[in-house]
Motif scaffolding. Structure first.
Motif, PDB file in Angstrom:
ATOM      1  N   ASP A 103      -0.457   1.764  10.251  1.00 29.29           N
ATOM      2  CA  ASP A 103      -0.412   1.023  11.516  1.00 29.29           C
ATOM      3  C   ASP A 103      -1.512   1.439  12.484  1.00 29.29           C
ATOM      4  OD1 ASP A 103       1.650  -0.645  10.844  1.00 29.29           O
ATOM      5  OD2 ASP A 103       3.202   0.580  11.786  1.00 29.29           O
ATOM      6  N   ARG A 122      -5.220   1.823  13.528  1.00 32.41           N
ATOM      7  CA  ARG A 122      -6.531   1.277  13.185  1.00 32.41           C
ATOM      8  C   ARG A 122      -7.605   2.232  13.670  1.00 32.41           C
ATOM      9  NH1 ARG A 122      -3.997  -3.248  15.366  1.00 32.41           N
ATOM     10  NH2 ARG A 122      -3.573  -4.806  13.794  1.00 32.41           N
ATOM     11  N   THR A 170      -4.451 -11.148  14.614  1.00 32.21           N
ATOM     12  CA  THR A 170      -4.067 -10.245  13.538  1.00 32.21           C
ATOM     13  C   THR A 170      -2.994 -10.918  12.696  1.00 32.21           C
ATOM     14  OG1 THR A 170      -4.536  -8.321  14.904  1.00 32.21           O
ATOM     15  CG2 THR A 170      -3.149  -7.961  12.978  1.00 32.21           C
ATOM     16  N   ARG A 204      -0.571 -10.429   9.399  1.00 37.25           N
ATOM     17  CA  ARG A 204       0.017  -9.445   8.493  1.00 37.25           C
ATOM     18  C   ARG A 204       0.811 -10.195   7.436  1.00 37.25           C
ATOM     19  NH1 ARG A 204       3.113  -5.384  12.194  1.00 37.25           N
ATOM     20  NH2 ARG A 204       3.117  -4.154  10.299  1.00 37.25           N
ATOM     21  N   CYS A 219       3.322 -10.059   4.274  1.00 41.44           N
ATOM     22  CA  CYS A 219       4.304  -9.180   3.641  1.00 41.44           C
ATOM     23  C   CYS A 219       4.071  -9.165   2.131  1.00 41.44           C
ATOM     24  CB  CYS A 219       5.725  -9.642   3.948  1.00 41.44           C
ATOM     25  SG  CYS A 219       6.954  -8.544   3.199  1.00 41.44           S
ATOM     26  N   GLU A 223      -4.067  -8.111   7.269  1.00 43.97           N
ATOM     27  CA  GLU A 223      -3.519  -6.856   6.767  1.00 43.97           C
ATOM     28  C   GLU A 223      -2.338  -7.147   5.854  1.00 43.97           C
ATOM     29  OE1 GLU A 223      -4.347  -4.246  10.784  1.00 43.97           O
ATOM     30  OE2 GLU A 223      -2.384  -5.155  10.526  1.00 43.97           O
ATOM     31  N   GLN A 224      -2.023  -6.188   5.001  1.00 47.31           N
ATOM     32  CA  GLN A 224      -0.805  -6.275   4.207  1.00 47.31           C
ATOM     33  C   GLN A 224       0.210  -5.300   4.767  1.00 47.31           C
ATOM     34  OE1 GLN A 224      -1.403  -5.183   0.130  1.00 47.31           O
ATOM     35  NE2 GLN A 224      -2.403  -3.264   0.625  1.00 47.31           N
ATOM     36  N   VAL A 225       1.457  -5.683   4.717  1.00 42.31           N
ATOM     37  CA  VAL A 225       2.555  -4.804   5.108  1.00 42.31           C
ATOM     38  C   VAL A 225       3.597  -4.874   4.007  1.00 42.31           C
ATOM     39  CG1 VAL A 225       2.178  -5.003   7.595  1.00 42.31           C
ATOM     40  CG2 VAL A 225       3.689  -6.614   6.467  1.00 42.31           C
ATOM     41  N   GLU A 246       3.184 -12.433   9.710  1.00 47.12           N
ATOM     42  CA  GLU A 246       3.251 -12.203  11.146  1.00 47.12           C
ATOM     43  C   GLU A 246       1.859 -12.462  11.723  1.00 47.12           C
ATOM     44  OE1 GLU A 246       5.331  -8.633  13.163  1.00 47.12           O
ATOM     45  OE2 GLU A 246       3.172  -8.170  13.120  1.00 47.12           O
TER      46      GLU A 246
END
Length: 159
Positions: A70, A72, A80, A82, A84, A120-122, A135
């Motif tokens: 989380d 940066r 941004t 994200r 999943c 980004e990947q979460v 998200e």
């Protein structure tokens, strides 16, 4: 280093944020979150100041910043996104979203050249029943397919 053309320096921001959290037990994580909220990232030049202020080694501070995804180390894009990648979303097609983003020139973990989008990947957004979940700037979207992701990336979908 000054921040965005102002007279405020990263060092002064770090010292101010640490002062607000100094009495907390294990203040490093709250300080890092506050710095990222204020600066948009945790710049490398903050590490030695944090180490000095919190009586930690530079290696300790650097290790925490690099361990948690989380945080940066570079500013994120204006938007941004994200995606999943947890099991439920993977089963429902998250890989297609990742492929779509890559084909659009937005590889995971990178910001577009113009600074407009960071993807980004979460590994869980807590929206498993409506996967694949994405998200965008803190707003959760469910049942996202590649076409809808494209609309989200272009800012043409509001819900």
């Amino acid at each position: 280093m000054t921040i965005s053309g102002s007279d405020v320096t990263v060092e002064s921001v770090v010292r101010r944020v640490v002062a607000r959290h100094r009495e907390e037990r294990g203040a490093l994580l709250p300080v890092l979150h506050a710095l990222q909220a204020e600066l948009g990232h945790v710049p490398q030049e903050a590490v030695p100041v944090l180490a000095e202020e919190l009586n930690l080694s530079r290696a300790d501070v650097h290790g925490v910043v690099t361990f948690y995804h989380d945080f940066r180390r570079e500013p994120a894009g204006r938007t941004t996104v994200r995606i999943c990648r947890a099991e439920a979303c993977q089963a429902l097609g998250a890989d297609r979203l990742v492929s779509y983003a890559r084909e659009a020139g937005l590889p995971l973990g990178e910001t577009s050249a113009d600074g407009s989008v960071t993807v980004e990947q979460v590994f869980c957004l807590g929206n498993c029943a409506l996967g694949p979940a994405v998200e965008v700037n803190g707003r959760l979207h469910g049942r996202v397919g590649p076409a809808r992701l494209g609309s989200l990336l272009n800012g043409t979908v509001s819900s």
